[in-house]
Scaffold this active site. Structure first.
Site, mmCIF file in Angstrom:
data_model
loop_
_atom_site.group_PDB
_atom_site.id
_atom_site.type_symbol
_atom_site.label_atom_id
_atom_site.label_comp_id
_atom_site.label_asym_id
_atom_site.label_seq_id
_atom_site.Cartn_x
_atom_site.Cartn_y
_atom_site.Cartn_z
ATOM 1 N N GLY A 83 0.802 -1.218 0.000
ATOM 2 C CA GLY A 83 0.000 0.000 0.000
ATOM 3 C C GLY A 83 0.834 1.266 0.000
ATOM 4 O O GLY A 83 0.542 2.215 -0.739
ATOM 5 N N ASN A 119 -8.782 3.880 7.816
ATOM 6 C CA ASN A 119 -8.245 2.772 8.608
ATOM 7 C C ASN A 119 -8.503 2.897 10.100
ATOM 8 O O ASN A 119 -8.424 1.911 10.824
ATOM 9 C CB ASN A 119 -6.743 2.621 8.347
ATOM 10 C CG ASN A 119 -6.014 3.942 8.347
ATOM 11 O OD1 ASN A 119 -6.374 4.861 7.614
ATOM 12 N ND2 ASN A 119 -5.007 4.061 9.173
ATOM 13 N N GLN A 159 -7.982 -0.235 2.868
ATOM 14 C CA GLN A 159 -8.837 -0.584 3.992
ATOM 15 C C GLN A 159 -10.235 -0.990 3.535
ATOM 16 O O GLN A 159 -10.888 -1.779 4.180
ATOM 17 C CB GLN A 159 -8.909 0.626 4.924
ATOM 18 C CG GLN A 159 -9.017 0.356 6.385
ATOM 19 C CD GLN A 159 -8.044 -0.652 6.954
ATOM 20 O OE1 GLN A 159 -8.467 -1.721 7.362
ATOM 21 N NE2 GLN A 159 -6.769 -0.342 6.989
ATOM 22 N N CYS A 186 0.542 2.714 13.249
ATOM 23 C CA CYS A 186 1.830 3.051 12.649
ATOM 24 C C CYS A 186 2.786 3.730 13.608
ATOM 25 O O CYS A 186 3.654 3.105 14.180
ATOM 26 C CB CYS A 186 1.608 3.918 11.412
ATOM 27 S SG CYS A 186 0.415 3.172 10.309
#
Ligand SMILES: *Cc1c(COP(=O)(O)O)cnc(C)c1O
Length: 404
Positions: free
Chosen positions: A76, A159, A197, A344
């Site tokens: 991605g 997401n 997502q 993340c």
């Protein structure tokens, strides 16, 4: 006395999914048996090239594309970078012409960071605001477009909060504008959507959703991590961001990962096949979980309601006065693995999620957020267990309770 064995519940499918066993099996022969380089002209190469071609054809037909519109990437992040930087590379900013790109405040870092890099090089970037539910306003988008706009990048689904954007409306708006641009011989505005997502839950077909560029990754749909594609509509000119031997029509150079391409193709196929039944099943779990949370005090749900532009596997809520990070830690100790804001930025643990901030949450509310994302192996008994131990975890954070 023996301690009760804790369950181990994975509620973080938006971060990544386990690789499907059939996918593992489908990939295995390409590492040490059919290991050839698809560019080689001998029989090993031919076999690899054939497998790669089959994977490409399969993916293309599953999303309504042509085979030569599928570019294999490393996931991605790379696809989003390629879509944005590969488009930008066709324009030279100057005093008179500042190429303009529009995106949203709630994009993934894989989109926001290349955009930030472009602003250093003379590009202009506008990030659309979202409403309290995490949806953009199409009129707002229309007003933001200028004669210098070259690219729009809007995610299909978010997401963190699962909000689904009206990409089809964006397409319709751009069709109108691009007719005019073609007439005047001006470059058309391209549309990229990050579907990492959304793909597991929403139908993605580039005939019905005719975007120019579309990002998809394997690591969120039971395929291998670091596998992905960028769909590039025929006629769209994209410059490479990785230079080399001319693979993938010169748009993504480097020996193709034949195993991952095969794994991704099967993952996409299974995802499309299971989508409807899974949505039905997950929708019930989501509903039960949300209802359960609504009964508890001091809990504020974040994002849209079920059925009003939200993925069916995502639940996000803030427990007022409780740090999400700490709550996640205790939930983990009780056997439930959830996420806080975003999975993340481990380096930025202290920063409240930019997505939740964009919804209008205070720093404190954003930092007390928990994201639960459901998937293939989630069951009603997992959901019930979670609702049962959540108060205990909250008490543990507050120090009013201890283990045992
Ligand atoms: C996971 C994700 C990405 C990044 O994909 P990788 O395969 O991890 O590089 C980009 N956008 C969204 C919306 C994602 O959920």
């Amino acid at each position: 006395m023996a301690r009760k064995v804790l369950p181990k519940i994975y509620f973080d499918y938006a971060a990544t999914t386990p690789v499907d066993k059939q996918v593992v099996l489908a990939m295995s022969r390409f590492w040490s048996v059919d290991f050839g380089n698809p560019s080689s002209l001998h029989s090993f190469g031919e076999k690899a090239a054939l497998a790669l071609r089959e994977s490409r054809n399969r993916i293309a037909s599953l999303i309504g594309a042509k085979a030569n519109e599928i570019i294999f990437t490393s996931g991605g992040t790379e696809s989003c970078n390629l879509a944005i930087l590969g488009t930008a590379a066709n324009f030279v900013p100057s005093k008179k012409f500042q190429p303009h790109i529009i995106s949203t405040e709630i994009e993934h870092e894989a989109v926001l960071e290349p955009l930030r890099a472009l602003t250093q090089k003379g590009f202009k970037v506008s990030l659309l605001k979202v409403n309290r539910l995490g949806h953009i306003d199409i009129n707002d988008l229309e007003k933001t477009i200028t004669p210098q706009t070259i690219l729009i990048s809007i995610m299909l689904a978010n997401n963190e909060i699962g909000s689904v954007q009206p990409i089809l409306e964006v397409v319709k708006l751009l069709n109108k504008i691009n007719i005019e641009r073609r007439r005047k011989n001006q470059p058309e505005i391209l549309l990229h959507t990050d579907a990492c997502q959304g793909f597991g839950s929403l139908e993605v077909n580039v005939q019905k959703l005719p975007v120019d560029l579309l990002t998809l990754n394997g690591g969120k749909i039971y395929g291998p991590k670091q596998s992905g594609i960028l769909y590039v509509r025929s006629g769209v000119k994209l410059s490479p961001i990785i230079f080399g031997g001319g693979q993938e029509q010169g748009i993504r150079n480097g020996t193709e990962n034949v195993a991952f391409a095969a794994g991704l193709a099967l993952a996409i196929e299974l995802s499309v096949k299971n989508r409807e039944a899974e949505n039905k099943r997950l929708g019930k779990l989501q509903n039960y979980l949300v209802k359960g949370l609504e009964k508890k005090s001091n809990i504020k749900l974040n994002g849209p309601e079920q059925g009003s532009g939200r993925l069916l596997n995502n639940i996000n809520f803030s427990v007022l006065g409780v740090e999400g990070e700490a709550l996640m830690f205790y939930l983990n100790a009780l056997g439930v693995c959830v996420a806080t804001g975003s999975a993340c930025g481990t380096a930025e643990l202290d920063k409240p999620s930019h997505v939740l901030k964009a919804l209008g949450l205070t720093d404190k509310e954003a930092k007390s957020a928990i994201r639960v994302t459901l998937g293939k192996y989630s069951t009603m008994s997992d959901v019930k267990y979670f609702l049962k131990v959540l108060p205990k975890a909250i008490e543990l954070v507050k120090g009013v309770s201890t283990f045992n």
